[in-house]
Design a protein around this motif. Structure first.
Motif, PDB file in Angstrom:
ATOM      1  N   VAL A  58       0.903  -1.129  -0.078  1.00  0.00           N
ATOM      2  CA  VAL A  58       0.044  -0.036   0.017  1.00  0.00           C
ATOM      3  C   VAL A  58       0.819   1.158  -0.061  1.00  0.00           C
ATOM      4  CG1 VAL A  58      -1.687   1.360   1.163  1.00  0.00           C
ATOM      5  CG2 VAL A  58      -1.939  -1.067   1.155  1.00  0.00           C
ATOM      6  N   SER A  59       0.529   2.255  -0.913  1.00  0.00           N
ATOM      7  CA  SER A  59       1.357   3.454  -0.906  1.00  0.00           C
ATOM      8  C   SER A  59       0.450   4.910  -1.073  1.00  0.00           C
ATOM      9  CB  SER A  59       2.192   3.460  -1.935  1.00  0.00           C
ATOM     10  OG  SER A  59       1.771   3.319  -3.096  1.00  0.00           O
ATOM     11  N   ARG A  60       0.591   5.935  -0.539  1.00  0.00           N
ATOM     12  CA  ARG A  60      -0.423   6.957  -0.657  1.00  0.00           C
ATOM     13  C   ARG A  60      -0.606   7.271  -2.289  1.00  0.00           C
ATOM     14  NH1 ARG A  60      -0.575  10.753   3.877  1.00  0.00           N
ATOM     15  NH2 ARG A  60       0.625   9.811   5.516  1.00  0.00           N
ATOM     16  N   ARG A  98      -0.482  -3.205  10.757  1.00  0.00           N
ATOM     17  CA  ARG A  98      -0.622  -2.302  11.647  1.00  0.00           C
ATOM     18  C   ARG A  98       0.142  -0.619  11.162  1.00  0.00           C
ATOM     19  NH1 ARG A  98       3.436  -3.378  15.441  1.00  0.00           N
ATOM     20  NH2 ARG A  98       2.438  -1.849  16.715  1.00  0.00           N
ATOM     21  N   GLN A  99      -0.380   0.182  11.499  1.00  0.00           N
ATOM     22  CA  GLN A  99       0.031   1.427  11.037  1.00  0.00           C
ATOM     23  C   GLN A  99       0.931   1.896  12.093  1.00  0.00           C
ATOM     24  OE1 GLN A  99      -3.975   3.070  10.264  1.00  0.00           O
ATOM     25  NE2 GLN A  99      -3.419   3.786   8.134  1.00  0.00           N
ATOM     26  N   ILE A 100       2.246   2.168  11.652  1.00  0.00           N
ATOM     27  CA  ILE A 100       3.324   2.679  12.387  1.00  0.00           C
ATOM     28  C   ILE A 100       3.558   4.067  12.070  1.00  0.00           C
ATOM     29  CG2 ILE A 100       5.538   2.451  13.242  1.00  0.00           C
ATOM     30  CD1 ILE A 100       3.713  -0.153  13.619  1.00  0.00           C
ATOM     31  N   ASP A 101       3.237   4.854  13.299  1.00  0.00           N
ATOM     32  CA  ASP A 101       3.520   6.409  12.973  1.00  0.00           C
ATOM     33  C   ASP A 101       2.559   6.783  11.941  1.00  0.00           C
ATOM     34  OD1 ASP A 101       5.356   6.671  14.997  1.00  0.00           O
ATOM     35  OD2 ASP A 101       6.939   6.292  13.807  1.00  0.00           O
ATOM     36  N   GLY A 102       1.451   6.074  11.487  1.00  0.00           N
ATOM     37  CA  GLY A 102       0.487   6.701  10.688  1.00  0.00           C
ATOM     38  C   GLY A 102       0.735   6.244   9.099  1.00  0.00           C
ATOM     39  N   GLU A 103       1.403   5.223   9.049  1.00  0.00           N
ATOM     40  CA  GLU A 103       2.029   4.565   7.818  1.00  0.00           C
ATOM     41  C   GLU A 103       1.803   3.202   7.808  1.00  0.00           C
ATOM     42  OE1 GLU A 103       2.531   6.223   5.023  1.00  0.00           O
ATOM     43  OE2 GLU A 103       2.719   8.313   5.734  1.00  0.00           O
ATOM     44  N   PRO A 104       1.389   2.561   6.719  1.00  0.00           N
ATOM     45  CA  PRO A 104       1.033   3.304   5.332  1.00  0.00           C
ATOM     46  C   PRO A 104      -0.299   3.653   5.489  1.00  0.00           C
ATOM     47  CG  PRO A 104       0.723   0.794   5.348  1.00  0.00           C
ATOM     48  CD  PRO A 104       1.370   1.102   6.637  1.00  0.00           C
ATOM     49  N   GLN A 105      -0.522   4.622   4.452  1.00  0.00           N
ATOM     50  CA  GLN A 105      -1.776   5.156   4.277  1.00  0.00           C
ATOM     51  C   GLN A 105      -2.356   4.828   2.754  1.00  0.00           C
ATOM     52  OE1 GLN A 105      -3.837   7.025   5.997  1.00  0.00           O
ATOM     53  NE2 GLN A 105      -2.850   7.371   7.710  1.00  0.00           N
ATOM     54  N   LEU A 106      -3.775   4.714   2.593  1.00  0.00           N
ATOM     55  CA  LEU A 106      -4.225   4.597   1.434  1.00  0.00           C
ATOM     56  C   LEU A 106      -4.309   5.752   0.829  1.00  0.00           C
ATOM     57  CD1 LEU A 106      -7.188   2.499   2.650  1.00  0.00           C
ATOM     58  CD2 LEU A 106      -5.571   1.580   1.317  1.00  0.00           C
ATOM     59  N   PRO A 107      -4.376   5.813  -0.525  1.00  0.00           N
ATOM     60  CA  PRO A 107      -4.472   6.973  -1.574  1.00  0.00           C
ATOM     61  C   PRO A 107      -5.946   7.651  -1.003  1.00  0.00           C
ATOM     62  CG  PRO A 107      -3.920   5.218  -2.990  1.00  0.00           C
ATOM     63  CD  PRO A 107      -4.400   4.655  -1.635  1.00  0.00           C
ATOM     64  N   ALA A 108      -5.582   9.105  -1.426  1.00  0.00           N
ATOM     65  CA  ALA A 108      -6.675   9.944  -0.767  1.00  0.00           C
ATOM     66  C   ALA A 108      -8.080   9.839  -1.491  1.00  0.00           C
ATOM     67  CB  ALA A 108      -6.252  11.471  -0.901  1.00  0.00           C
ATOM     68  N   GLN A 109      -7.959   9.435  -2.896  1.00  0.00           N
ATOM     69  CA  GLN A 109      -8.900   8.948  -3.801  1.00  0.00           C
ATOM     70  C   GLN A 109      -9.034   7.490  -3.818  1.00  0.00           C
ATOM     71  OE1 GLN A 109     -10.947  11.597  -4.674  1.00  0.00           O
ATOM     72  NE2 GLN A 109      -9.528  13.093  -3.443  1.00  0.00           N
ATOM     73  N   TRP A 110      -9.098   6.797  -3.058  1.00  0.00           N
ATOM     74  CA  TRP A 110      -9.157   5.442  -2.949  1.00  0.00           C
ATOM     75  C   TRP A 110     -10.596   5.198  -3.230  1.00  0.00           C
ATOM     76  CZ3 TRP A 110      -5.841   1.965  -3.828  1.00  0.00           C
ATOM     77  CH2 TRP A 110      -5.929   0.474  -3.178  1.00  0.00           C
ATOM     78  N   GLY A 134      -4.351  -1.592  17.863  1.00  0.00           N
ATOM     79  CA  GLY A 134      -4.645  -0.397  17.370  1.00  0.00           C
ATOM     80  C   GLY A 134      -4.814  -0.007  15.651  1.00  0.00           C
ATOM     81  N   PRO A 135      -4.880   1.229  15.253  1.00  0.00           N
ATOM     82  CA  PRO A 135      -5.536   1.430  13.817  1.00  0.00           C
ATOM     83  C   PRO A 135      -4.557   0.965  12.864  1.00  0.00           C
ATOM     84  CG  PRO A 135      -4.146   3.309  14.768  1.00  0.00           C
ATOM     85  CD  PRO A 135      -4.105   2.350  15.888  1.00  0.00           C
ATOM     86  N   GLY A 136      -5.124   0.397  11.870  1.00  0.00           N
ATOM     87  CA  GLY A 136      -4.351  -0.420  10.501  1.00  0.00           C
ATOM     88  C   GLY A 136      -5.076  -0.328   9.405  1.00  0.00           C
ATOM     89  N   LEU A 137      -4.843  -1.218   8.486  1.00  0.00           N
ATOM     90  CA  LEU A 137      -5.459  -1.478   7.230  1.00  0.00           C
ATOM     91  C   LEU A 137      -5.711  -3.153   7.265  1.00  0.00           C
ATOM     92  CD1 LEU A 137      -3.177   0.419   4.687  1.00  0.00           C
ATOM     93  CD2 LEU A 137      -5.125   1.212   5.938  1.00  0.00           C
ATOM     94  N   TRP A 138      -7.019  -3.228   6.554  1.00  0.00           N
ATOM     95  CA  TRP A 138      -7.500  -4.485   6.706  1.00  0.00           C
ATOM     96  C   TRP A 138      -7.482  -4.906   5.278  1.00  0.00           C
ATOM     97  CZ3 TRP A 138      -7.865  -8.845   8.970  1.00  0.00           C
ATOM     98  CH2 TRP A 138      -8.707  -9.878   8.477  1.00  0.00           C
ATOM     99  N   HIS A 139      -6.681  -6.114   5.035  1.00  0.00           N
ATOM    100  CA  HIS A 139      -6.507  -6.498   3.492  1.00  0.00           C
ATOM    101  C   HIS A 139      -7.636  -7.934   3.363  1.00  0.00           C
ATOM    102  CE1 HIS A 139      -3.240  -3.983   2.968  1.00  0.00           C
ATOM    103  NE2 HIS A 139      -2.496  -4.484   4.220  1.00  0.00           N
ATOM    104  N   PRO A 140      -8.485  -7.887   2.940  1.00  0.00           N
ATOM    105  CA  PRO A 140      -9.394  -8.939   2.970  1.00  0.00           C
ATOM    106  C   PRO A 140      -8.657 -10.131   2.074  1.00  0.00           C
ATOM    107  CG  PRO A 140     -10.649  -6.852   2.453  1.00  0.00           C
ATOM    108  CD  PRO A 140      -9.317  -6.470   2.395  1.00  0.00           C
TER     109      PRO A 140
END
Length: 292
Positions: A58-60, A98-110, A134-140
């Motif tokens: 995943v990348s911004r 897991r998001q470490i220091d807020g990364e990784p982030q999905l693109p703004a227009q995902w 904590g917060p993270g990204l879920w990859h189904p």
């Protein structure tokens, strides 16, 4: 346009995930493939780890690597479905990153449709009540997989043969074909093409080849970018744990991000959990111990 190369003979050096996947792909296209490995059996390196994760990058900006990784995940899951035993050798478990220091982030227009691949998860407890990472990204589409089982299946592809205990010392391009030489300078394999899938061992072969041939004159800058990776893996079985208490403190799915935790994997004597991380080789001055 890139000229198509008709099927012929290919030598693949290395019988891990990379080498086995190349060998299987070429064999399906009609190539005769000879796979060489210095070990006594395939998957003796990193590909011999008991379990690994299949997760999209995943990348911004949704860079090329991220898009390629989704294609790779799709193809890997197809291969797992074809060759492996569900719930024994692999499972489409989903993976929380897991998001470490807020990364990784999905693109703004995902787009909404893309959430079938990855979506934000402010609270992992919304996926599993016993998980608090904590917060993270879920990859189904994330999955766990036993790499060695997939390597074994790929190497059994018709048109591909494996030679173990083959210690390659040098490469030569003579008479329109590649010759693979051992330490005694004897030819142990030859082919129209050669693929190096032997991790850091490729550096030594290419460096030696560059000193004796002009075939790869422009390769030196890229050779300097190669660096080794190492890793640590810890695991424990649960054969002595009461079934009612198994994994109560674990998430119900694999978690990665800086390190990975993969619970409830079937092994010879019940199930086990695995935790590990990778890092740059200790000889690299840029190495950080933060991810250990």
């Amino acid at each position: 346009p890139v000229a198509l190369v008709p099927p012929g003979k290919c030598v693949v050096i290395g019988a891990g995930l990379a080498g086995a996947s190349v060998a299987a792909a070429l064999a399906r296209r009609g190539w005769q493939v000879q796979v060489l490995d210095q070990a006594d059996a395939p998957s003796e390196g990193a590909s011999g780890l008991p379990v690994g994760l299949v997760v999209p990058h995943v990348s911004r900006d949704d860079c090329v690597l991220s898009r390629l990784s989704r294609a790779g995940v799709r193809m890997m899951l197809q291969q797992a479905q074809t060759h492996l035993r569900l719930a024994q050798d692999w499972a489409p478990s989903g993976v929380l990153e897991r998001q470490i220091d807020g990364e990784p982030q999905l693109p703004a227009q995902w787009p909404t449709a893309a959430e079938t691949w990855s979506r934000g998860m402010p609270d992992a407890g919304s996926v599993s009540t016993n998980c608090s990472v904590g917060p993270g990204l879920w990859h189904p589409h994330g999955a766990w997989i036993k790499p060695a089982e997939l390597v074994k299946a790929w190497l059994e592809q018709h048109g591909s043969t494996l030679r173990s205990g083959a210690k390659v010392a040098a490469l030569r391009h003579q008479g329109g074909e590649w010759k693979v030489l051992d330490a005694a300078n004897a030819c142990i394999a030859s082919g129209d093409q050669v693929v190096l899938a032997n991790a850091s061992g490729a550096f030594k072969l290419l460096s030696e080849l560059q000193q004796t041939s002009h075939t790869i004159d422009g390769l030196r800058p890229n050779l300097l970018k190669i660096q080794e990776m190492r890793g640590l893996l810890t695991w424990s079985g649960d054969s002595d744990v009461e079934p009612s208490t198994k994994y109560q403190s674990f998430p119900a799915f694999p978690v990665n991000g800086s390190a990975s935790l993969i619970p409830a994997i079937p092994v010879a004597r019940g199930t086990a959990w695995f935790m590990g991380s990778s890092y740059q080789d200790a000889t690299e001055p840029e190495r950080s111990d933060a991810d250990n």
